[in-house]
Structures are given as structure tokens and as C-alpha cells.
Design a protein around this motif. Sequence first.
Motif, PDB file in Angstrom:
ATOM      1  N   ASP A 643      45.049  49.474  21.311  1.00 45.56           N
ATOM      2  CA  ASP A 643      43.983  49.833  20.379  1.00 45.56           C
ATOM      3  C   ASP A 643      43.519  48.657  19.516  1.00 45.56           C
ATOM      4  N   ASN A 644      44.365  47.640  19.384  1.00 43.64           N
ATOM      5  CA  ASN A 644      44.020  46.504  18.527  1.00 43.64           C
ATOM      6  C   ASN A 644      43.308  45.380  19.270  1.00 43.64           C
ATOM      7  N   ILE A 645      43.137  45.521  20.580  1.00 44.93           N
ATOM      8  CA  ILE A 645      42.484  44.466  21.356  1.00 44.93           C
ATOM      9  C   ILE A 645      41.022  44.370  20.935  1.00 44.93           C
ATOM     10  N   PRO A 646      40.517  43.175  20.587  1.00 41.88           N
ATOM     11  CA  PRO A 646      39.121  43.017  20.146  1.00 41.88           C
ATOM     12  C   PRO A 646      38.137  43.422  21.238  1.00 41.88           C
ATOM     13  N   PRO A 647      36.881  43.704  20.860  1.00 36.90           N
ATOM     14  CA  PRO A 647      35.888  44.163  21.840  1.00 36.90           C
ATOM     15  C   PRO A 647      35.686  43.206  23.003  1.00 36.90           C
ATOM     16  N   ARG A 648      35.581  41.912  22.709  1.00 38.85           N
ATOM     17  CA  ARG A 648      35.341  40.965  23.800  1.00 38.85           C
ATOM     18  C   ARG A 648      36.485  40.973  24.800  1.00 38.85           C
ATOM     19  N   GLU A 649      37.703  40.927  24.289  1.00 41.97           N
ATOM     20  CA  GLU A 649      38.857  40.920  25.175  1.00 41.97           C
ATOM     21  C   GLU A 649      38.974  42.230  25.949  1.00 41.97           C
ATOM     22  N   GLU A 650      38.610  43.335  25.312  1.00 43.16           N
ATOM     23  CA  GLU A 650      38.659  44.620  25.997  1.00 43.16           C
ATOM     24  C   GLU A 650      37.684  44.651  27.167  1.00 43.16           C
ATOM     25  N   CYS A 651      36.477  44.177  26.935  1.00 41.96           N
ATOM     26  CA  CYS A 651      35.482  44.132  28.018  1.00 41.96           C
ATOM     27  C   CYS A 651      35.911  43.157  29.112  1.00 41.96           C
ATOM     28  N   CYS A 652      36.472  42.006  28.700  1.00 43.41           N
ATOM     29  CA  CYS A 652      36.942  41.030  29.685  1.00 43.41           C
ATOM     30  C   CYS A 652      38.047  41.601  30.550  1.00 43.41           C
ATOM     31  N   LEU A 653      38.935  42.358  29.931  1.00 48.33           N
ATOM     32  CA  LEU A 653      40.055  42.921  30.666  1.00 48.33           C
ATOM     33  C   LEU A 653      39.575  43.904  31.726  1.00 48.33           C
ATOM     34  N   LYS A 654      38.623  44.779  31.377  1.00 52.85           N
ATOM     35  CA  LYS A 654      38.107  45.703  32.373  1.00 52.85           C
ATOM     36  C   LYS A 654      37.363  44.964  33.482  1.00 52.85           C
ATOM     37  N   GLU A 655      36.571  43.954  33.114  1.00 49.30           N
ATOM     38  CA  GLU A 655      35.848  43.181  34.132  1.00 49.30           C
ATOM     39  C   GLU A 655      36.830  42.505  35.080  1.00 49.30           C
ATOM     40  N   TYR A 656      37.907  41.961  34.522  1.00 49.52           N
ATOM     41  CA  TYR A 656      38.944  41.332  35.353  1.00 49.52           C
ATOM     42  C   TYR A 656      39.556  42.331  36.324  1.00 49.52           C
ATOM     43  N   LEU A 657      39.841  43.543  35.840  1.00 49.76           N
ATOM     44  CA  LEU A 657      40.416  44.573  36.730  1.00 49.76           C
ATOM     45  C   LEU A 657      39.408  44.997  37.791  1.00 49.76           C
ATOM     46  N   CYS A 658      38.117  44.983  37.453  1.00 46.27           N
ATOM     47  CA  CYS A 658      37.091  45.307  38.446  1.00 46.27           C
ATOM     48  C   CYS A 658      37.113  44.312  39.595  1.00 46.27           C
ATOM     49  N   TYR A 659      37.220  43.028  39.253  1.00 47.97           N
ATOM     50  CA  TYR A 659      37.271  42.024  40.308  1.00 47.97           C
ATOM     51  C   TYR A 659      38.557  42.125  41.108  1.00 47.97           C
ATOM     52  N   LYS A 660      39.633  42.489  40.442  1.00 47.52           N
ATOM     53  CA  LYS A 660      40.909  42.651  41.145  1.00 47.52           C
ATOM     54  C   LYS A 660      40.803  43.755  42.179  1.00 47.52           C
ATOM     55  N   VAL A 661      40.186  44.875  41.797  1.00 44.55           N
ATOM     56  CA  VAL A 661      40.000  45.981  42.733  1.00 44.55           C
ATOM     57  C   VAL A 661      39.066  45.567  43.857  1.00 44.55           C
ATOM     58  N   TYR A 662      38.024  44.843  43.530  1.00 45.03           N
ATOM     59  CA  TYR A 662      37.062  44.417  44.545  1.00 45.03           C
ATOM     60  C   TYR A 662      37.735  43.502  45.572  1.00 45.03           C
ATOM     61  N   LEU A 663      38.491  42.515  45.087  1.00 43.93           N
ATOM     62  CA  LEU A 663      39.170  41.614  46.006  1.00 43.93           C
ATOM     63  C   LEU A 663      40.181  42.356  46.862  1.00 43.93           C
ATOM     64  N   SER A 664      40.870  43.316  46.269  1.00 41.94           N
ATOM     65  CA  SER A 664      41.827  44.112  47.035  1.00 41.94           C
ATOM     66  C   SER A 664      41.122  44.869  48.148  1.00 41.94           C
ATOM     67  N   GLY A 665      39.963  45.472  47.871  1.00 41.06           N
ATOM     68  CA  GLY A 665      39.210  46.190  48.889  1.00 41.06           C
ATOM     69  C   GLY A 665      38.696  45.277  49.983  1.00 41.06           C
ATOM     70  N   VAL A 666      38.161  44.112  49.598  1.00 41.23           N
ATOM     71  CA  VAL A 666      37.645  43.172  50.597  1.00 41.23           C
ATOM     72  C   VAL A 666      38.773  42.652  51.472  1.00 41.23           C
ATOM     73  N   ASP A 667      39.909  42.304  50.870  1.00 48.34           N
ATOM     74  CA  ASP A 667      41.036  41.804  51.653  1.00 48.34           C
ATOM     75  C   ASP A 667      41.554  42.883  52.600  1.00 48.34           C
ATOM     76  N   SER A 668      41.589  44.116  52.132  1.00 48.25           N
ATOM     77  CA  SER A 668      42.051  45.217  52.997  1.00 48.25           C
ATOM     78  C   SER A 668      41.090  45.428  54.168  1.00 48.25           C
ATOM     79  N   PHE A 669      39.789  45.330  53.912  1.00 50.72           N
ATOM     80  CA  PHE A 669      38.820  45.477  55.003  1.00 50.72           C
ATOM     81  C   PHE A 669      38.953  44.339  56.009  1.00 50.72           C
TER      82      PHE A 669
END
Length: 845
Positions: A643-669
Motif C-alpha cells: 500500500d505504501n508503494i508510490p504511484p510511479r513505482e506501482e504503475c511500473c511494477l504492473k507494466e513489468y509484470l505485463c511484459y513478463k507475461v507477454y514474454l512467457s506467452g511468446v516463448d511458450s508459443f
Amino acid sequence: MADSPFPRSSRGGLLRTTLNSSMAPQNLSHSLLILEQSNAEQEDRSLMENTGDDLDRGQSRMDVLYPQFYDVLQTQGAGQEAFEVIQALTHVCRGVMEQLELDIDHGMGGEQGTRQRESLLTWLRQEINTWRLLHALFYDRILLQTDRPVDDEMQDGPTLGGSEKEVIQQLYALNATLREYQLVVDWLEACYDRGEQQNPLHAHDRMMAWENTLFQLENLQGAAFGKGHEIVTRLDPDAPVREKRPLHALDEEDNLRLSRAIFELIRSGRVDDGLKLCKHFGQTWRAAILEGWRLHEDPNFEQNVSGLHEKLPIEGNPRRDIWKRCAWMLADSKNYDEYSRATAGVFSGHLGSLKTLLHSNWHDLLWAHLKVQIDIRVESEIRGCCLKNYQPMPDDYWNGRMTMEQIFDELNVAKDASVRDYAQGQQGIIQRHLILDTCGELIQHMVRWVEKDTAQQSPHQLRFMAHIVLFLRQIGRVEQERQAEKIVAAYVEALIARGEPQLIAYYTASLSNPLQVKLYSRFLEQVEQKRPRELAVDAALQAGLDVEQITRVTVENIRLAHQSLGEFGEPKSGEISAIDQRKISALEWLTYLPEQRGELLWQANAMIRTYLASNKVECMRQTFRMVPADIVQQLVSLYGSVDNIPPREECCLKEYLCYKVYLSGVDSFIEWNRLQQNKPKKPLASHAASSQDNFTERMASERKEQAHRSEVVRWEHKLKEQAKQTIETLYNVLMFPDKGWLVDPFIPKLPENAVQLNWDHRLLQMEKLRSICIPEIALLLNEVMFKSGDFAGCVRLADEISSENRQLYKVYTKHKLAELLAKIADASLELLNSKLDPWGYPITT
């Protein structure tokens, strides 16, 4: 007591004893002793360095001044310690000069090496001289001058009725201007260098004065030399002038040599040695004449000694005014050699005789002018305060009064080109402004040199100027800080070219924050290896630099730099270009401090967005590897809770997880596609069976077919499992939680520095990537399900795309949506062919 910047003990002047005791500098700090020890260790290593030094012709000897100056400044403090630093800097310069002189004596580097070292020696001598001048003047200005202003005329000066010596003692104590004149004279005398001239008396031993003339007069037939020439008939000192006849030719030559030697001793401030020289060569009358300038004082008139009933010796010359008038006449006469005239002119204030002899050297002319100005001011004070009638001096004497500014103006337009060149050169300008105490103008000159001729300024010139500026700043004499910073910044840029992190960080720390960030980030951009990067960060931390801001700017500069691909162009698919590798490697700067995990995510995400838009999947993977695997836990630990994570870091963290999921899907394909295209090949069919075929061959063929069937079964199972995993990972992209893939979570307000972060541009990039990647992921998902026989899954994909919950259809263009619907229509057709309805359900009648 510590040594003065220049020796004073045997110097001749109007007043020495009192000045010496009042102006002696304080003891050096213990850092100077440590510095001497380090110099000794350096000498022990000199044999190992001789080979390299021979190749660079003494440059490596000079380059040790960079770290040695840095070591000296480590001990710098406020107040008096600043002057100890100046003495220590002079000391290290002198040590390098001695090393270069030894190299020249040993003939290292041949003729070219000797010439190069002599050039370096010339520069070092000038630098040492300037440091000594700076120390002498500002030590007096900062630590000795009183707050009470005193003008040149000394209206509030010495009281009437004192002895000449007492009057001048008080004058020197109260008149800061006169005291500075004397300090400059002392400096010029200490720096005097006869250069290539030999000792004019090198072949002489002690002898009787004018012995050849005496011998010729005693032998009427004449001597072996000089026979037939008219010479003097008497041997008193005034005979040559009175009779207008010369001495014996050899004695004339000896006389000229002795006059020259005496003047050179006076020029170097060694009046007492000049007196000894006169006595040594039998000219005691000349020694007596040289005593006539001394100030008179009769200690027997002092009340504190009147009760001792003992007569004390009288000091000085009670008829000094008569002596001085005669000395002026001698200096103004054409009947004497130029050295004798100049010697008399030094003590009588006759500038013309001095300029005639000292016309080709800036320092000599300055010395001559100042000796005359001191003489005029002292004589004026004596005649104004002492209750005594004095012989009048010629009007030309009193008309010789000049200000220091007028003296330098005259030197700037001197007839001799070498004097003008030095006056208008860097060292001359620096020394002039130090003497005039116009530090602001000096810094302006330095800035012009740096801005106009940066390429022509050697690193050692920049080092010298930067340390002058740092000293002036330390004592509070810098008026325009931005101008001073330009000089120090130029030196930092020179150090960046050398690549020494400790020095760069230390001097960068003396600048303002914007310049610190600009210069140190420029240095970090050049550091490529891991260990040097660690050292650079450690040096910045020790120097107190803003490492977080500097590393952020460094990464941004590298990431945003536009560089050509070179002659090889784009690398092959699956490879990373050198430019991209450099950008990705720059993220390492953000891994050293735990506080920068958020910045690391921000910069890594920015790179991934660029690479994803350019379809550089391998660059994405490499960038992803630069981020620690436990980045989420580190951020939570850093801020205490989610809950204490600042807005920028919170958005960065979700964006990072989005790319992680994307790379996982591409590698699996990619893995599924590899399996799907590598179905085990059926063994080659054997020849038609015949009655002659033996049983063994048939059995071997059956075993191969059985092994192939087993391998196909395993492949089908593995492909099925991989397809299931691929479908799941690809669906993770489409079904990403919290508002969807590459959509920021809800934040109460934007970051405070959203404008500087270019937040809107980031949102635009993410929206563009959604419109590119989501249709591609949907097509990949459809391909996997279609080839796996999951035609109903292909149809359900349309429901997910058209769902209002995530509104994925909004990222599609008409063309891409038509392409996807065509693929889904093919799946529906396959369902119809399988006796099912278009959605995959059984057909009911």
C-alpha cells in the motif's frame, strides 16, 4: 617554523628584521609529511617507471601531479589550512621538477626527450613561482592585514620624531600596500634565475684589487699587457672618473665582472653576499658604499636602555641622505658601467639605470619598478616624520611615483617583444591580477581561455587554473560562482579523458548540482566494465554526489542516444547489436543502490517498450534479465508494504509484470511451434518382401515401426501438453487482471513530476503497443487452438475479444479484426464439418 614560500634570511631591503618576524607563515600540517613519504615511495619505484617515462618524454612524471594535488586537497580545511595546502602544492611541484632534472642529467630520451623535459620544467618553474606569489600575497591579505584602512599618504601613520628605522617599521606595519610591494619584491628576488649565464667570477680567486694596474704603475716600463695605453695614475676608487682614464685592460674586465656579480646578487636579494664578495676581491670601499642605504637608528636615545650605562652601537647611516644623493648622481652618470649604475640605482630609486640593464625580462622590469616605488614611499615617509633636515633629491626622483596599475600598463607596451609576450600571456596575466588583487577579472580571463581555446589548453594548465579558483573560493574571493565553475568543469572534463574516478568525483563535487550530474554522468557513459563501474559509484558516494540522479541521467542519455548501426547494419534475427547491448548494459548503473529499484523498473520498461515496438524480442529478454527476479519483494521491502508503494513505482511494477507475461506467452508459443514442426519422421519403407528375405531383417523393420509409433505417441502427448500451456500463457496476456494488459492500475493522482517523466507520452506508447500486440497474441492463440483441433476454443476467442468487460475489440483496426474473424470462420466451418453447430455445440433436431 615552516619554510616561507621564498627564503628571506639574507635578502637586502629597506626593512627586513621586523617584516621577517611578522610575516613568517605557520607550521605545515602533518599532511605535508605524509606527502613527503609518498614521494619517497615514488622514488623507489622510479627505476620500474623509467622505461615508460622514456617513451613519453617526461609526461608521466608530470601526470603524477593529478593524484598528488588530489591527495593534498584531501587535507584542506578552512582558514589557515588553505595556505598550508598552497605550500604543499608547491612542494609536490618541486618534487616533480627535481625528477625531471634528474632525467635530463641522465640523458633520458635523447635530444627530443631533453627538449620536451626542458619545456615541462619551464612550465613547472612558472607554476611554482605563481603558487609562491599567491601564498605570500594572500597570507598577508587574509591573516595579517588589519581592518583599519590606511591610505598611501599615511595621514594617520607614524608619529613624528622617531628614528628612521622606527618610522619605517610603523609604516610597514600599517601600510598594507607598501607591504604588498615588498612581498612582490621578495618573491621576484626569490624567483630570480640567471638562466644559462655562467658565474662571471668562476675563474677568479681571492686577490688584491686592480693588481694589474698597480703592477703597471710600479713598473714604469709597463706590464706584459696594456703597454702603451694611457691608464690612471692613482689607485683611489674615484681615479678613473676624475682622471678620465681607464684601469689596466685586465682590471677593467675584472671590474666589470665583479660589478655584474654584485648586481646579480642584489637582484636575487642577497645584499650581504654582495658585501662579502666585495671584501673577498679586495674592494672594501665598494662594500662600504653598499652599506650606505641602511636606515639610521641610535638605540642609546631609547629610555629603556638609558640606565644601563653602556653605549650601544649605532645602526645604519646617519648621513644616508647625502649618500643617496650621490648614489642618484652615480646612477645618472654615463661615466660608469651599466652594472655599477644599476647597483646604485637600486638603492637610490633611479629607474632609468635599471631599465637600461633590465629591459628584456618582465620579472626584472617589475622588480625594478617596485624597488623604485618602495624607495620613493619610504623616503617620503622619512622626510615627513623625522625631525631632521635632509639633502633634497632631484625632481626626477619624486616624479617617478607610479601606481601598480600604471606599472603593469607600461609593461604591456614595453619595447621588448619578449616582455610584451609574457605580459599578455597566461602566466603574466595571472600574476598581474594576483598582485593587483583583481580576482574577478582573473577568473574572467580564465573563462575566456577555456571557452575560446579549450583544445589548446593542456590538462596541466587546466589543473593549475582550477586549483587557483578553488583556493580563491576557499578564502572567499570568488564573486561570480558560475564563472568559476566553468574553469573547474573544464578541468573535470580533462580528468574524464584520463578516467580516474576518485579525482573526477572529488572535483565534480565542488560544482553545483546540475554540473555535477552533467559531468559525472558523461564520465559514467564511458565506463563499460563491471569493476570500473563499481569503483566509479563508490567514488561518487565518497565524494557526496547525488548518485541516484547521476545514474538515472546516465542511463537516459545512453538509452535516448541516436547512433548509426555502422557498416554492418542490422544484426541477424535473434542477435543483439552492439548499440542495443550498450543500452541494455547501462541498466547496471541502477542496480547498485537498493533505493533505485523503482528507477530500474522505469528505465527497463522504457527500453522494453522501444524493443517491443521494433519487434526485438531478444533485446527484450536481455533487458528483462537485468532486472532482479525478486524485484517485487525488494520494492515491498523498500516501502514497507504494497500500500505504501508510490504511484510511479506501482504503475511500473504492473507494466513489468505485463511484459513478463507477454514474454512467457511468446516463448511458450515458440516452443509449441518448434514441437509442432518436428514430428518424428516415419522410417524409410523397406524393399518389397521376397521369399529370400530373412527373418532378421523383417523383425528389425517391425521394431523400427513400433519405436516410431511409440515416439509419435510421446510427441503427441508432449505437443498436447505444450499446446495447453501455450493457450494458458497466451490467454494470460488477453485476460490480464486489473483493467487489462498494459493498462495502468487505478492511482489517486499522477506522480508529482509527471511532466518531467513525460507521463502522457508513456501512456500513448502503451496504448500503441496494445493495438499491436493484443491482435498478434489473439492470432497466435487462434493458431495454436486451430492446429490442436480446439475449434470451439477458436470460436470462444471471439467472445473474449467482443466482451465489454475488457473491450479488447477497441484496440483492433478494421483490417485486423477482419483477419481474426476470417480465422474464426474457418474454425466454425470445421465444426460444421464435424456435425456440430458453428459454436461447437451438438445439433439438436
